[in-house]
Design a protein around this motif. Structure first.
Motif, mmCIF file in Angstrom:
data_model
loop_
_atom_site.group_PDB
_atom_site.id
_atom_site.type_symbol
_atom_site.label_atom_id
_atom_site.label_comp_id
_atom_site.label_asym_id
_atom_site.label_seq_id
_atom_site.Cartn_x
_atom_site.Cartn_y
_atom_site.Cartn_z
ATOM 1 N N ILE A 31 0.836 -1.204 0.000
ATOM 2 C CA ILE A 31 0.000 0.000 0.000
ATOM 3 C C ILE A 31 0.871 1.254 0.000
ATOM 4 C CG2 ILE A 31 -1.625 1.367 1.384
ATOM 5 C CD1 ILE A 31 -2.883 -1.360 2.254
ATOM 6 N N THR A 32 1.817 1.330 0.921
ATOM 7 C CA THR A 32 2.630 2.546 1.038
ATOM 8 C C THR A 32 3.642 2.692 -0.093
ATOM 9 O OG1 THR A 32 4.216 1.453 2.508
ATOM 10 C CG2 THR A 32 2.396 2.641 3.548
ATOM 11 N N GLY A 33 4.105 1.584 -0.646
ATOM 12 C CA GLY A 33 5.131 1.656 -1.683
ATOM 13 C C GLY A 33 4.599 1.690 -3.102
ATOM 14 N N THR A 34 3.362 1.279 -3.299
ATOM 15 C CA THR A 34 2.822 1.219 -4.655
ATOM 16 C C THR A 34 1.509 1.980 -4.787
ATOM 17 O OG1 THR A 34 3.813 -0.966 -4.923
ATOM 18 C CG2 THR A 34 2.184 -0.320 -6.547
ATOM 19 N N LEU A 35 0.532 1.639 -3.962
ATOM 20 C CA LEU A 35 -0.789 2.263 -4.109
ATOM 21 C C LEU A 35 -0.785 3.747 -3.757
ATOM 22 C CD1 LEU A 35 -3.319 -0.411 -2.844
ATOM 23 C CD2 LEU A 35 -3.190 0.612 -5.103
ATOM 24 N N ASP A 36 -0.148 4.132 -2.652
ATOM 25 C CA ASP A 36 -0.133 5.547 -2.271
ATOM 26 C C ASP A 36 0.525 6.416 -3.342
ATOM 27 O OD1 ASP A 36 -1.520 4.907 0.005
ATOM 28 O OD2 ASP A 36 0.187 5.125 1.376
ATOM 29 N N PRO A 37 1.709 6.029 -3.866
ATOM 30 C CA PRO A 37 2.294 6.833 -4.946
ATOM 31 C C PRO A 37 1.415 6.836 -6.211
ATOM 32 C CG PRO A 37 3.965 5.419 -3.976
ATOM 33 C CD PRO A 37 2.654 5.014 -3.384
ATOM 34 N N ALA A 72 -1.219 9.303 -5.570
ATOM 35 C CA ALA A 72 -0.668 10.652 -5.547
ATOM 36 C C ALA A 72 -0.496 11.198 -6.966
ATOM 37 C CB ALA A 72 0.664 10.661 -4.799
ATOM 38 N N ARG A 73 -0.083 10.345 -7.891
ATOM 39 C CA ARG A 73 0.108 10.788 -9.277
ATOM 40 C C ARG A 73 -1.185 10.828 -10.063
ATOM 41 N NH1 ARG A 73 5.196 8.735 -12.438
ATOM 42 N NH2 ARG A 73 4.488 10.458 -13.725
ATOM 43 N N TYR A 74 -2.075 9.867 -9.786
ATOM 44 C CA TYR A 74 -3.343 9.782 -10.528
ATOM 45 C C TYR A 74 -4.500 9.642 -9.538
ATOM 46 C CZ TYR A 74 -0.174 8.839 -14.393
ATOM 47 O OH TYR A 74 0.837 8.928 -15.310
ATOM 48 N N PRO A 75 -4.892 10.723 -8.882
ATOM 49 C CA PRO A 75 -5.913 10.652 -7.836
ATOM 50 C C PRO A 75 -7.288 10.202 -8.331
ATOM 51 C CG PRO A 75 -5.179 12.929 -8.177
ATOM 52 C CD PRO A 75 -4.359 12.061 -9.057
ATOM 53 N N ASP A 76 -7.557 10.317 -9.609
ATOM 54 C CA ASP A 76 -8.862 9.926 -10.141
ATOM 55 C C ASP A 76 -8.886 8.504 -10.700
ATOM 56 O OD1 ASP A 76 -9.860 12.424 -9.488
ATOM 57 O OD2 ASP A 76 -9.323 13.279 -11.437
ATOM 58 N N ASP A 77 -7.801 7.765 -10.552
ATOM 59 C CA ASP A 77 -7.724 6.407 -11.094
ATOM 60 C C ASP A 77 -8.687 5.500 -10.320
ATOM 61 O OD1 ASP A 77 -7.002 3.686 -11.609
ATOM 62 O OD2 ASP A 77 -5.047 4.369 -12.322
ATOM 63 N N GLU A 78 -9.686 4.990 -11.019
ATOM 64 C CA GLU A 78 -10.713 4.159 -10.366
ATOM 65 C C GLU A 78 -10.134 2.888 -9.761
ATOM 66 O OE1 GLU A 78 -14.312 3.421 -12.562
ATOM 67 O OE2 GLU A 78 -14.110 5.361 -13.587
ATOM 68 N N TRP A 79 -9.202 2.270 -10.484
ATOM 69 C CA TRP A 79 -8.604 1.026 -9.993
ATOM 70 C C TRP A 79 -7.888 1.255 -8.659
ATOM 71 C CZ3 TRP A 79 -8.436 -3.950 -9.687
ATOM 72 C CH2 TRP A 79 -7.329 -4.584 -9.181
ATOM 73 N N ALA A 80 -7.032 2.258 -8.599
ATOM 74 C CA ALA A 80 -6.271 2.531 -7.378
ATOM 75 C C ALA A 80 -7.212 2.894 -6.233
ATOM 76 C CB ALA A 80 -5.252 3.636 -7.626
ATOM 77 N N GLN A 81 -8.264 3.635 -6.511
ATOM 78 C CA GLN A 81 -9.230 3.990 -5.475
ATOM 79 C C GLN A 81 -9.958 2.749 -4.954
ATOM 80 O OE1 GLN A 81 -11.779 6.938 -7.229
ATOM 81 N NE2 GLN A 81 -10.256 8.572 -7.060
ATOM 82 N N LEU A 82 -10.370 1.882 -5.871
ATOM 83 C CA LEU A 82 -11.064 0.650 -5.481
ATOM 84 C C LEU A 82 -10.166 -0.232 -4.610
ATOM 85 C CD1 LEU A 82 -13.388 -1.434 -5.733
ATOM 86 C CD2 LEU A 82 -12.216 -2.283 -7.780
ATOM 87 N N VAL A 83 -8.937 -0.443 -5.068
ATOM 88 C CA VAL A 83 -8.010 -1.299 -4.317
ATOM 89 C C VAL A 83 -7.726 -0.706 -2.938
ATOM 90 C CG1 VAL A 83 -5.676 -2.264 -4.281
ATOM 91 C CG2 VAL A 83 -6.992 -2.297 -6.387
ATOM 92 N N THR A 84 -7.506 0.586 -2.890
ATOM 93 C CA THR A 84 -7.234 1.238 -1.608
ATOM 94 C C THR A 84 -8.422 1.103 -0.663
ATOM 95 O OG1 THR A 84 -5.725 2.798 -2.650
ATOM 96 C CG2 THR A 84 -6.605 3.417 -0.496
ATOM 97 N N ASP A 85 -9.614 1.337 -1.176
ATOM 98 C CA ASP A 85 -10.808 1.205 -0.337
ATOM 99 C C ASP A 85 -10.962 -0.212 0.204
ATOM 100 O OD1 ASP A 85 -11.361 3.850 -0.851
ATOM 101 O OD2 ASP A 85 -12.933 3.430 -2.337
#
Length: 148
Positions: free
Chosen positions: A108-114, A117-130
């Protein structure tokens, strides 16, 4: 020259190697009970290589322990062992969950958070983080050391 029988040879039914290795590891651990055996001791006792012992242990965890109703655990001081004490099982399970929590946190901290940070509207990253926020919280709760 001896005559051969005309009877067709029966096909040999081979067991998977991991099952065979698992049987050898199980027998060695049963003989060592209540003590455990480290990998090198299992190698000596079973005449298997390090990778074969590892395959045997994996087989025991996947199949053998469930069939024999005794989980295989590992402790630094004892190595691999079958324990009859549920407290030992819980201690081992919590340590395994803590390792999974560590790997998940680093992902999470090494891949998902960055990524976010670069693409805050990315649906995939938001879904995975949630989704992983709940998993992370659950793992943290389950891996807490017991109060003694």
């Amino acid at each position: 020259m001896p005559l051969r029988s005309k009877r067709p040879a029966r096909p040999r039914e081979a067991r998977p190697l991991s099952e065979h290795y698992g049987d050898l590891v199980r027998v060695a651990l049963m003989e060592a009970r209540p003590a455990g055996l480290h990998t090198y001791q299992l190698m000596v006792a079973t005449l298997l290589t390090r990778s074969q012992v590892a395959r045997g242990v994996r087989h025991l965890r996947d199949v053998g322990a469930a069939e024999h109703l005794t989980p295989i655990i590992w402790r630094r001081k004892d190595g691999y062992m079958f324990s009859e004490d549920p407290a030992d099982w819980i201690e081992y399970e919590k340590k395994q969950l803590a390792q999974i929590l560590g790997r998940l946190t680093r992902m999470i901290t090494g891949t998902l958070d960055p990524h976010l940070a670069r693409y805050p509207d990315d649906e995939w990253a938001q879904l995975v983080t949630d989704q992983l926020t709940g998993v992370r919280s659950t793992l943290a709760q389950l891996s807490k050391p017991s109060r003694s």
